[in-house]
Design a protein around this motif. Structure first.
Motif, PDB file in Angstrom:
ATOM      1  N   TRP A  16      42.035  51.022   8.303  1.00  0.00           N
ATOM      2  CA  TRP A  16      41.368  52.199   8.880  1.00  0.00           C
ATOM      3  C   TRP A  16      39.906  51.907   9.140  1.00  0.00           C
ATOM      4  N   ARG A  17      39.234  51.273   8.197  1.00  0.00           N
ATOM      5  CA  ARG A  17      37.830  50.933   8.372  1.00  0.00           C
ATOM      6  C   ARG A  17      37.640  49.983   9.554  1.00  0.00           C
ATOM      7  N   ARG A  19      39.539  49.753  12.203  1.00  0.00           N
ATOM      8  CA  ARG A  19      39.739  50.532  13.435  1.00  0.00           C
ATOM      9  C   ARG A  19      38.514  51.377  13.742  1.00  0.00           C
ATOM     10  N   ARG A  20      37.929  51.979  12.702  1.00  0.00           N
ATOM     11  CA  ARG A  20      36.742  52.807  12.915  1.00  0.00           C
ATOM     12  C   ARG A  20      35.576  51.967  13.432  1.00  0.00           C
ATOM     13  N   ASP A  21      35.363  50.792  12.858  1.00  0.00           N
ATOM     14  CA  ASP A  21      34.295  49.909  13.334  1.00  0.00           C
ATOM     15  C   ASP A  21      34.502  49.540  14.794  1.00  0.00           C
ATOM     16  N   GLU A  23      36.279  51.211  17.023  1.00  0.00           N
ATOM     17  CA  GLU A  23      36.193  52.405  17.875  1.00  0.00           C
ATOM     18  C   GLU A  23      34.765  52.646  18.341  1.00  0.00           C
ATOM     19  N   VAL A 134      30.259  51.076  10.856  1.00  0.00           N
ATOM     20  CA  VAL A 134      30.129  52.395  10.247  1.00  0.00           C
ATOM     21  C   VAL A 134      29.854  52.218   8.751  1.00  0.00           C
ATOM     22  N   ARG A 215      32.423  66.172   7.691  1.00  0.00           N
ATOM     23  CA  ARG A 215      33.300  65.009   7.795  1.00  0.00           C
ATOM     24  C   ARG A 215      34.727  65.506   7.981  1.00  0.00           C
ATOM     25  N   ALA A 235      36.029  60.888   7.592  1.00  0.00           N
ATOM     26  CA  ALA A 235      35.434  60.226   8.761  1.00  0.00           C
ATOM     27  C   ALA A 235      34.278  61.030   9.331  1.00  0.00           C
ATOM     28  N   GLU A 264      33.044  57.874   4.744  1.00  0.00           N
ATOM     29  CA  GLU A 264      31.949  57.315   5.531  1.00  0.00           C
ATOM     30  C   GLU A 264      30.613  57.939   5.163  1.00  0.00           C
TER      31      GLU A 264
END
Length: 271
Positions: A16-17, A19-21, A23, A134, A215, A235, A264
């Motif tokens: 997940w982290r 993917r967030r980075d 994104e 992030v 969040r 998030a 986050e």
């Protein structure tokens, strides 16, 4: 602490982290926002946009500058790849917003709460150039909580604010979850339905260690009586990174008195 986390949960958190980075590293993602222009009914000029812009009940209009040479100038507005020739309705609000470009910038035509705007996405935005990922709290298994969920007999439409002060929104509250936090029961409303469910919240870290607006925790399935809320997956909304977001705020009451040091961190906090 990680010794108490099931390996598959921690692997899912790491993915997940990643993917967030990825994104937020996208060239036209949230870090590419450089402007948000709210339009009036009277034609007006806006910094960085050629010509005049205005909006009415029909949608968004644009009148290019008189010296524009359609298709030849790098500062010509293109709608669907075609230059605008004279004062035109560039977005009929009854249809999907078209692709609008200005050089390599993308102009996002949008309506929020009855207000029309042009938002600029620039792949050369300073925030995007400075991006390194992030920021986040280390995974803490103490913040993976199981609460008691109570579904409402019928979903309730509730008015909420947004990161754009002028814009009010509606959200659909489907139930509440009671969580034991620091020895007290605290309750959060769950919104969504139709295949997506969200817990949007503030806590005692908001505006300092974590993002000020809120969040978000997206639930992977429909909420059940025993509902797991893993705050390590909390998030940041897009408005945590940019002044040009219009993110919905949490429903009334979704503020925890505890400091949730999981998920986050505030990307604007220095040091």
């Amino acid at each position: 602490m990680l010794s108490h986390v099931a390996p598959e949960i921690h692997r899912r958190w790491e993915r997940w982290r990643e993917r967030r980075d990825a994104e937020f590293a996208q060239p036209y993602g949230w870090l590419s926002l450089t402007a948000l222009h709210w339009l009036d009914v009277d034609p007006a000029a806006y910094d960085g946009l050629p010509g005049l812009w205005w909006a009415d009940d029909a949608g968004i209009h644009h009148d290019p500058p008189p010296d524009a040479t359609p298709g030849r100038r790098p500062d010509a507005i293109l709608v669907g790849g075609e230059p605008v020739k004279g004062a035109s309705l560039v977005w009929d609000r009854t249809t999907a917003a078209p692709e609008v470009t200005l050089g390599d910038q993308r102009l996002e035509l949008m309506e929020r709460g009855g207000f029309f705007a042009v938002r600029v996405r620039d792949p050369h935005a300073p925030a995007l150039a400075a991006y390194t990922g992030v920021p986040f709290f280390d995974y803490d298994p103490a913040w993976r909580l199981t609460g008691h969920y109570r579904a409402y007999p019928q979903a309730q439409e509730q008015a909420i604010g947004s990161a754009a002060a002028r814009v009010e929104m509606l959200t659909r509250v489907v139930g509440e979850v009671d969580l034991d936090i620091d020895g007290t029961t605290q309750t959060l409303k769950v919104t969504g339905g139709d295949g997506t469910w969200l817990v949007s919240f503030r806590d005692a870290t908001s505006g300092r260690e974590s993002a000020g607006a809120c969040r978000w925790i997206w639930l992977s399935s429909a909420p059940a009586a025993d509902l797991v809320i893993d705050f390590n997956f909390a998030a940041n909304p897009p408005c945590a990174f940019s002044d040009y977001g219009t993110c919905p705020l949490p429903p009334a009451g979704n503020t925890l008195t505890s400091a949730v040091r999981a998920g986050e961190r505030n990307p604007r906090q220095k040091g």
